[in-house]
Design a protein around this motif. Structure first.
Motif, PDB file in Angstrom:
ATOM      1  N   UNK A  92       0.851  -1.178   0.000  1.00 30.36           N
ATOM      2  CA  UNK A  92       0.000   0.000   0.000  1.00 30.36           C
ATOM      3  C   UNK A  92       0.895   1.239   0.000  1.00 30.36           C
ATOM      4  N   UNK A  93       0.732   2.073  -1.015  1.00 35.68           N
ATOM      5  CA  UNK A  93       1.439   3.347  -1.107  1.00 35.68           C
ATOM      6  C   UNK A  93       0.470   4.417  -0.609  1.00 35.68           C
ATOM      7  N   UNK A  94       0.719   4.905   0.592  1.00 30.50           N
ATOM      8  CA  UNK A  94      -0.182   5.869   1.224  1.00 30.50           C
ATOM      9  C   UNK A  94      -0.009   7.251   0.603  1.00 30.50           C
ATOM     10  N   UNK A  95      -1.094   8.024   0.652  1.00 28.97           N
ATOM     11  CA  UNK A  95      -0.991   9.408   0.209  1.00 28.97           C
ATOM     12  C   UNK A  95      -0.039  10.134   1.150  1.00 28.97           C
ATOM     13  N   UNK A  96       0.724  11.049   0.638  1.00 26.89           N
ATOM     14  CA  UNK A  96       1.719  11.784   1.421  1.00 26.89           C
ATOM     15  C   UNK A  96       1.106  12.369   2.685  1.00 26.89           C
ATOM     16  N   UNK A  97       1.870  12.331   3.756  1.00 30.68           N
ATOM     17  CA  UNK A  97       1.431  12.915   5.015  1.00 30.68           C
ATOM     18  C   UNK A  97       0.771  11.930   5.959  1.00 30.68           C
ATOM     19  N   UNK A  98       0.436  10.728   5.505  1.00 31.23           N
ATOM     20  CA  UNK A  98      -0.171   9.740   6.398  1.00 31.23           C
ATOM     21  C   UNK A  98       0.934   8.957   7.085  1.00 31.23           C
ATOM     22  N   UNK A  99       0.808   8.833   8.401  1.00 30.08           N
ATOM     23  CA  UNK A  99       1.826   8.107   9.167  1.00 30.08           C
ATOM     24  C   UNK A  99       1.476   6.634   9.263  1.00 30.08           C
ATOM     25  N   UNK A 100       2.489   5.818   9.533  1.00 32.82           N
ATOM     26  CA  UNK A 100       2.273   4.392   9.744  1.00 32.82           C
ATOM     27  C   UNK A 100       2.414   3.535   8.491  1.00 32.82           C
ATOM     28  N   UNK A 101       2.831   4.131   7.393  1.00 35.61           N
ATOM     29  CA  UNK A 101       3.001   3.367   6.158  1.00 35.61           C
ATOM     30  C   UNK A 101       4.448   3.465   5.696  1.00 35.61           C
ATOM     31  N   UNK A 102       4.986   2.370   5.184  1.00 33.00           N
ATOM     32  CA  UNK A 102       6.375   2.355   4.716  1.00 33.00           C
ATOM     33  C   UNK A 102       6.545   3.042   3.367  1.00 33.00           C
ATOM     34  N   UNK A 103       5.538   2.969   2.519  1.00 38.47           N
ATOM     35  CA  UNK A 103       5.637   3.507   1.161  1.00 38.47           C
ATOM     36  C   UNK A 103       4.619   4.619   0.967  1.00 38.47           C
ATOM     37  N   UNK A 104       4.993   5.596   0.145  1.00 41.21           N
ATOM     38  CA  UNK A 104       4.108   6.736  -0.090  1.00 41.21           C
ATOM     39  C   UNK A 104       3.983   7.039  -1.573  1.00 41.21           C
ATOM     40  N   UNK A 105       2.864   7.692  -1.923  1.00 38.41           N
ATOM     41  CA  UNK A 105       2.690   8.268  -3.250  1.00 38.41           C
ATOM     42  C   UNK A 105       3.437   9.599  -3.205  1.00 38.41           C
ATOM     43  N   UNK A 106       4.401   9.781  -4.117  1.00 36.90           N
ATOM     44  CA  UNK A 106       5.199  11.007  -4.152  1.00 36.90           C
ATOM     45  C   UNK A 106       5.091  11.617  -5.547  1.00 36.90           C
ATOM     46  N   UNK A 107       4.696  12.871  -5.615  1.00 35.69           N
ATOM     47  CA  UNK A 107       4.557  13.572  -6.890  1.00 35.69           C
ATOM     48  C   UNK A 107       3.693  12.783  -7.878  1.00 35.69           C
ATOM     49  N   UNK A 108       2.589  12.246  -7.377  1.00 36.85           N
ATOM     50  CA  UNK A 108       1.631  11.474  -8.179  1.00 36.85           C
ATOM     51  C   UNK A 108       2.251  10.251  -8.847  1.00 36.85           C
ATOM     52  N   UNK A 109       3.290   9.688  -8.182  1.00 36.93           N
ATOM     53  CA  UNK A 109       3.914   8.456  -8.674  1.00 36.93           C
ATOM     54  C   UNK A 109       4.153   7.512  -7.495  1.00 36.93           C
ATOM     55  N   UNK A 110       4.308   6.238  -7.821  1.00 37.20           N
ATOM     56  CA  UNK A 110       4.751   5.250  -6.831  1.00 37.20           C
ATOM     57  C   UNK A 110       6.021   4.628  -7.380  1.00 37.20           C
ATOM     58  N   UNK A 111       6.871   4.176  -6.480  1.00 35.29           N
ATOM     59  CA  UNK A 111       8.124   3.535  -6.884  1.00 35.29           C
ATOM     60  C   UNK A 111       8.144   2.117  -6.324  1.00 35.29           C
ATOM     61  N   UNK A 112       7.966   1.148  -7.202  1.00 35.66           N
ATOM     62  CA  UNK A 112       7.931  -0.261  -6.795  1.00 35.66           C
ATOM     63  C   UNK A 112       9.325  -0.846  -6.558  1.00 35.66           C
ATOM     64  N   UNK A 113      10.383  -0.061  -6.766  1.00 35.93           N
ATOM     65  CA  UNK A 113      11.746  -0.579  -6.704  1.00 35.93           C
ATOM     66  C   UNK A 113      12.098  -1.311  -5.429  1.00 35.93           C
ATOM     67  N   UNK A 114      11.864  -0.701  -4.281  1.00 40.45           N
ATOM     68  CA  UNK A 114      12.223  -1.320  -3.000  1.00 40.45           C
ATOM     69  C   UNK A 114      11.379  -2.574  -2.758  1.00 40.45           C
ATOM     70  N   UNK A 115      10.095  -2.492  -3.060  1.00 37.96           N
ATOM     71  CA  UNK A 115       9.190  -3.634  -2.860  1.00 37.96           C
ATOM     72  C   UNK A 115       9.630  -4.820  -3.718  1.00 37.96           C
ATOM     73  N   UNK A 116       9.889  -4.562  -4.992  1.00 35.26           N
ATOM     74  CA  UNK A 116      10.282  -5.636  -5.913  1.00 35.26           C
ATOM     75  C   UNK A 116      11.630  -6.221  -5.490  1.00 35.26           C
ATOM     76  N   UNK A 117      12.606  -5.365  -5.220  1.00 38.02           N
ATOM     77  CA  UNK A 117      13.927  -5.851  -4.809  1.00 38.02           C
ATOM     78  C   UNK A 117      13.837  -6.712  -3.555  1.00 38.02           C
TER      79      UNK A 117
END
Length: 182
Positions: A92-117
């Motif tokens: 789950x890529x949380x909208x910016x500013x929400x706490x408790x999530x490891x991944x965030x939506x940044x500049x209307x994008x998500x980066x699957x790199x860390x998850x996939x690796x």
């Protein structure tokens, strides 16, 4: 992750529209070597990720399957082997500013790199083998044993004990009465 990650995906069309989704079909080359030790995915290896991106109230839910191939070395015979890596991911890529999530939506994008690796590295075998019945290397010669090799059933005694064995066989020792055993 790098500024221009091959795993960065635009999600503007999904943001703020819970229930909407689109298919994910990503075919890229790995940007760096993943893993260490006897198995690793080399830099530039082909990787496929397929699944879906779904808008939820908290952010963007990415889920799917990953396929790539790792290079390894058989732990018994040291021959190079290829290992197929097939795994699944959900993040789950949380909208910016929400706490408790490891991944965030940044500049209307998500980066699957860390998850996939992370998912791929977790699937790398600790002790890869070219086959379950690999005969391995001969400890005396260091050469690869031939296919179908079987362990000898005769008991081998460590040569360092030879001198003691010879003493026991050829030197009569007295028993408790002072007489020899023979």
């Amino acid at each position: 992750m790098a500024q221009h990650s091959v795993f960065r995906l635009p999600v503007h069309d999904l943001m703020g529209k819970p229930g909407s989704m689109r298919e994910l079909d990503l075919r890229v080359n790995t940007p760096e070597k993943w893993g260490e030790a006897v198995a690793q995915v080399p830099e530039g290896a082909e990787l496929e990720a397929s699944g879906q991106l779904e808008s939820v109230h908290e952010g963007i839910l990415a889920s799917g399957e990953i396929h790539t191939r790792a290079e390894a070395q058989c732990v018994r015979c040291l021959d190079p082997i290829g290992v197929d890596i097939d795994t699944e991911f959900t993040e789950l890529f949380a909208y910016s500013g929400q706490e408790g999530y490891d991944s965030e939506v940044v500049d209307e994008t998500i980066d699957l790199g860390v998850v996939v690796r992370d998912q791929v590295v977790l699937q790398l075998p600790f002790q890869p083998m070219c086959s379950p019945d690999c005969p391995g290397l001969d400890p005396e010669t260091g050469e690869k044993r031939p296919e179908g090799w079987q362990e000898s059933t005769e008991e081998r005694i460590d040569p360092r004990w030879d001198a003691l064995r010879e003493l026991m066989e050829h030197d009569p020792t007295p028993n408790e009465n002072g007489t020899s055993r023979e």
